[in-house]
Design a protein around this motif. Sequence first.
Motif, PDB file in Angstrom:
ATOM      1  N   GLY A  24      41.847  16.467  40.096  1.00  0.00           N
ATOM      2  CA  GLY A  24      41.414  15.163  40.578  1.00  0.00           C
ATOM      3  C   GLY A  24      41.648  14.061  39.557  1.00  0.00           C
ATOM      4  N   PRO A  25      42.269  12.956  39.958  1.00  0.00           N
ATOM      5  CA  PRO A  25      42.563  11.856  39.039  1.00  0.00           C
ATOM      6  C   PRO A  25      41.386  10.908  38.866  1.00  0.00           C
ATOM      7  N   SER A  26      41.508  10.051  37.876  1.00  0.00           N
ATOM      8  CA  SER A  26      40.493   9.021  37.657  1.00  0.00           C
ATOM      9  C   SER A  26      40.836   7.770  38.461  1.00  0.00           C
ATOM     10  N   LEU A  27      39.859   6.918  38.604  1.00  0.00           N
ATOM     11  CA  LEU A  27      40.033   5.649  39.299  1.00  0.00           C
ATOM     12  C   LEU A  27      41.107   4.828  38.588  1.00  0.00           C
ATOM     13  N   GLY A  28      42.001   4.234  39.354  1.00  0.00           N
ATOM     14  CA  GLY A  28      43.042   3.385  38.779  1.00  0.00           C
ATOM     15  C   GLY A  28      44.261   4.150  38.294  1.00  0.00           C
ATOM     16  N   LEU A  31      48.177  10.909  40.699  1.00  0.00           N
ATOM     17  CA  LEU A  31      48.363  12.320  40.350  1.00  0.00           C
ATOM     18  C   LEU A  31      49.205  12.469  39.089  1.00  0.00           C
ATOM     19  N   GLN A  32      49.947  11.435  38.714  1.00  0.00           N
ATOM     20  CA  GLN A  32      50.774  11.498  37.508  1.00  0.00           C
ATOM     21  C   GLN A  32      49.945  11.631  36.233  1.00  0.00           C
ATOM     22  N   VAL A  33      48.655  11.327  36.299  1.00  0.00           N
ATOM     23  CA  VAL A  33      47.812  11.458  35.118  1.00  0.00           C
ATOM     24  C   VAL A  33      47.775  12.915  34.641  1.00  0.00           C
ATOM     25  N   TRP A  34      48.004  13.871  35.561  1.00  0.00           N
ATOM     26  CA  TRP A  34      48.007  15.295  35.239  1.00  0.00           C
ATOM     27  C   TRP A  34      49.410  15.821  34.939  1.00  0.00           C
ATOM     28  N   VAL A  47      49.023  24.670  41.674  1.00  0.00           N
ATOM     29  CA  VAL A  47      48.419  23.413  41.244  1.00  0.00           C
ATOM     30  C   VAL A  47      48.554  22.359  42.333  1.00  0.00           C
ATOM     31  N   LEU A  48      47.417  21.861  42.794  1.00  0.00           N
ATOM     32  CA  LEU A  48      47.363  20.828  43.826  1.00  0.00           C
ATOM     33  C   LEU A  48      46.775  19.568  43.194  1.00  0.00           C
ATOM     34  N   SER A  49      47.620  18.569  42.968  1.00  0.00           N
ATOM     35  CA  SER A  49      47.138  17.291  42.448  1.00  0.00           C
ATOM     36  C   SER A  49      47.250  16.257  43.564  1.00  0.00           C
ATOM     37  N   PHE A  50      46.379  15.254  43.531  1.00  0.00           N
ATOM     38  CA  PHE A  50      46.341  14.281  44.626  1.00  0.00           C
ATOM     39  C   PHE A  50      46.088  12.876  44.107  1.00  0.00           C
ATOM     40  N   ASP A  51      46.395  11.893  44.959  1.00  0.00           N
ATOM     41  CA  ASP A  51      46.086  10.488  44.690  1.00  0.00           C
ATOM     42  C   ASP A  51      44.832  10.112  45.460  1.00  0.00           C
ATOM     43  N   LEU A  52      43.936   9.388  44.821  1.00  0.00           N
ATOM     44  CA  LEU A  52      42.766   8.860  45.515  1.00  0.00           C
ATOM     45  C   LEU A  52      43.207   7.861  46.586  1.00  0.00           C
ATOM     46  N   PRO A  53      42.401   7.603  47.597  1.00  0.00           N
ATOM     47  CA  PRO A  53      42.762   6.601  48.616  1.00  0.00           C
ATOM     48  C   PRO A  53      43.045   5.235  47.970  1.00  0.00           C
ATOM     49  N   GLY A  54      44.133   4.616  48.388  1.00  0.00           N
ATOM     50  CA  GLY A  54      44.504   3.309  47.846  1.00  0.00           C
ATOM     51  C   GLY A  54      45.172   3.378  46.490  1.00  0.00           C
ATOM     52  N   HIS A  55      45.483   4.570  46.019  1.00  0.00           N
ATOM     53  CA  HIS A  55      46.133   4.779  44.729  1.00  0.00           C
ATOM     54  C   HIS A  55      47.416   5.575  44.958  1.00  0.00           C
ATOM     55  N   GLY A  56      48.420   5.348  44.111  1.00  0.00           N
ATOM     56  CA  GLY A  56      49.662   6.114  44.218  1.00  0.00           C
ATOM     57  C   GLY A  56      50.205   6.084  45.624  1.00  0.00           C
ATOM     58  N   GLY A  57      50.429   7.259  46.202  1.00  0.00           N
ATOM     59  CA  GLY A  57      50.979   7.345  47.549  1.00  0.00           C
ATOM     60  C   GLY A  57      49.949   7.496  48.647  1.00  0.00           C
ATOM     61  N   SER A  58      48.649   7.476  48.309  1.00  0.00           N
ATOM     62  CA  SER A  58      47.600   7.632  49.328  1.00  0.00           C
ATOM     63  C   SER A  58      47.177   6.293  49.907  1.00  0.00           C
ATOM     64  N   SER A  59      47.194   6.214  51.219  1.00  0.00           N
ATOM     65  CA  SER A  59      46.748   5.011  51.915  1.00  0.00           C
ATOM     66  C   SER A  59      45.224   4.954  51.912  1.00  0.00           C
ATOM     67  N   SER A  60      44.670   3.765  51.868  1.00  0.00           N
ATOM     68  CA  SER A  60      43.214   3.639  52.005  1.00  0.00           C
ATOM     69  C   SER A  60      42.795   3.969  53.441  1.00  0.00           C
ATOM     70  N   GLY A  61      43.772   4.030  54.356  1.00  0.00           N
ATOM     71  CA  GLY A  61      43.492   4.342  55.751  1.00  0.00           C
ATOM     72  C   GLY A  61      43.004   5.761  55.992  1.00  0.00           C
ATOM     73  N   VAL A  62      43.058   6.638  54.985  1.00  0.00           N
ATOM     74  CA  VAL A  62      42.536   8.000  55.157  1.00  0.00           C
ATOM     75  C   VAL A  62      41.009   8.031  55.076  1.00  0.00           C
ATOM     76  N   LEU A  63      40.418   6.928  54.628  1.00  0.00           N
ATOM     77  CA  LEU A  63      38.959   6.848  54.502  1.00  0.00           C
ATOM     78  C   LEU A  63      38.298   6.591  55.853  1.00  0.00           C
ATOM     79  N   PRO A  64      37.039   6.997  56.007  1.00  0.00           N
ATOM     80  CA  PRO A  64      36.318   6.714  57.249  1.00  0.00           C
ATOM     81  C   PRO A  64      36.174   5.214  57.500  1.00  0.00           C
ATOM     82  N   THR A  65      36.013   4.437  56.421  1.00  0.00           N
ATOM     83  CA  THR A  65      35.966   2.980  56.512  1.00  0.00           C
ATOM     84  C   THR A  65      36.615   2.411  55.266  1.00  0.00           C
ATOM     85  N   VAL A  66      37.309   1.296  55.418  1.00  0.00           N
ATOM     86  CA  VAL A  66      37.934   0.659  54.262  1.00  0.00           C
ATOM     87  C   VAL A  66      37.135  -0.556  53.800  1.00  0.00           C
TER      88      VAL A  66
END
Length: 198
Positions: A24-28, A31-34, A47-66
Motif C-alpha cells: 500500500g502506498p502513501s498519500l500523494g 505504486l512506484q513508491v515500492w 507482489v500486488l501494488s496499487f494506486d490510491l483513488p485519485g493517484h497514479g492510474g486510479s480514478s477517484s471514481g472507484v470510491l463510493p463518493t468523491v
Amino acid sequence: MPSDHPLLHHRLLGEPGAPLLVLGPSLGTSLQVWEPQAASLAGQFRVLSFDLPGHGGSSSGVLPTVAPGRTTVDDLAHLVLELVGHHRADCFHYAGISLGGAVGAHLSVHHPDRVASLALVCSSAHFGTAEAWLQRAALVRREAPPRCSPPSRTAGSPTRARRRAPAERPCSTTSWPPTPTATRPAATPWRRTTCAAT
C-alpha cells in the motif's frame, strides 16, 4: 471473486503460486513508491501494488463518493479487498506506508482471518485533525513540483540515485512542515491470528 466494476490501478509481479503480498502506498504517491523493492520481493511473493483513488492510474471514481472529506480508511480497505478478491486470493501479507499502512491496520483488525502478516511503515492509527490535513493539502497544491518522476538509478550502483535538477526530483514530503502531533489513543494489545497464506 472477480469484481464487475472498476478496480484500483495495480501491478502484479511474481509467480502465480507464490503467497500474495499487497503493498500500500502513501498519500500523494503511487505504486512506484515500492518500485525499488518490488522485483526483489517478487522472487518470494506474488507482489500486488496499487494506486490510491485519485493517484497514479486510479480514478477517484472507484470510491463510493468523491465528495471532499467523505473517504474513509474503511472505503480504501474495501477497495483493497476487492482487488485481492479479483486475483482470487483469500489470505495475503500486507505492507503499507503511511495511509497505506493505516489501510493495512484496518484490514488486520476487521479481517484478521485474511491478513497473514502486517508491516506498517511510517504509519499511525491516528493522523491528526482534518484542519491540519486541509492546510497540508493547500500547501501541496500551492508548492508541489509541476511534475513528479520516479527515482533514477546510476549505472553500476542500484542504490544511489543520480542528482537531479529540482524540477526533476520525485515527489517528496520531506520539505513539508510536520503535522502537529495529536494525542494518540491508548495502545491496543495485538492478537495473533492464523491464516492459510504462508
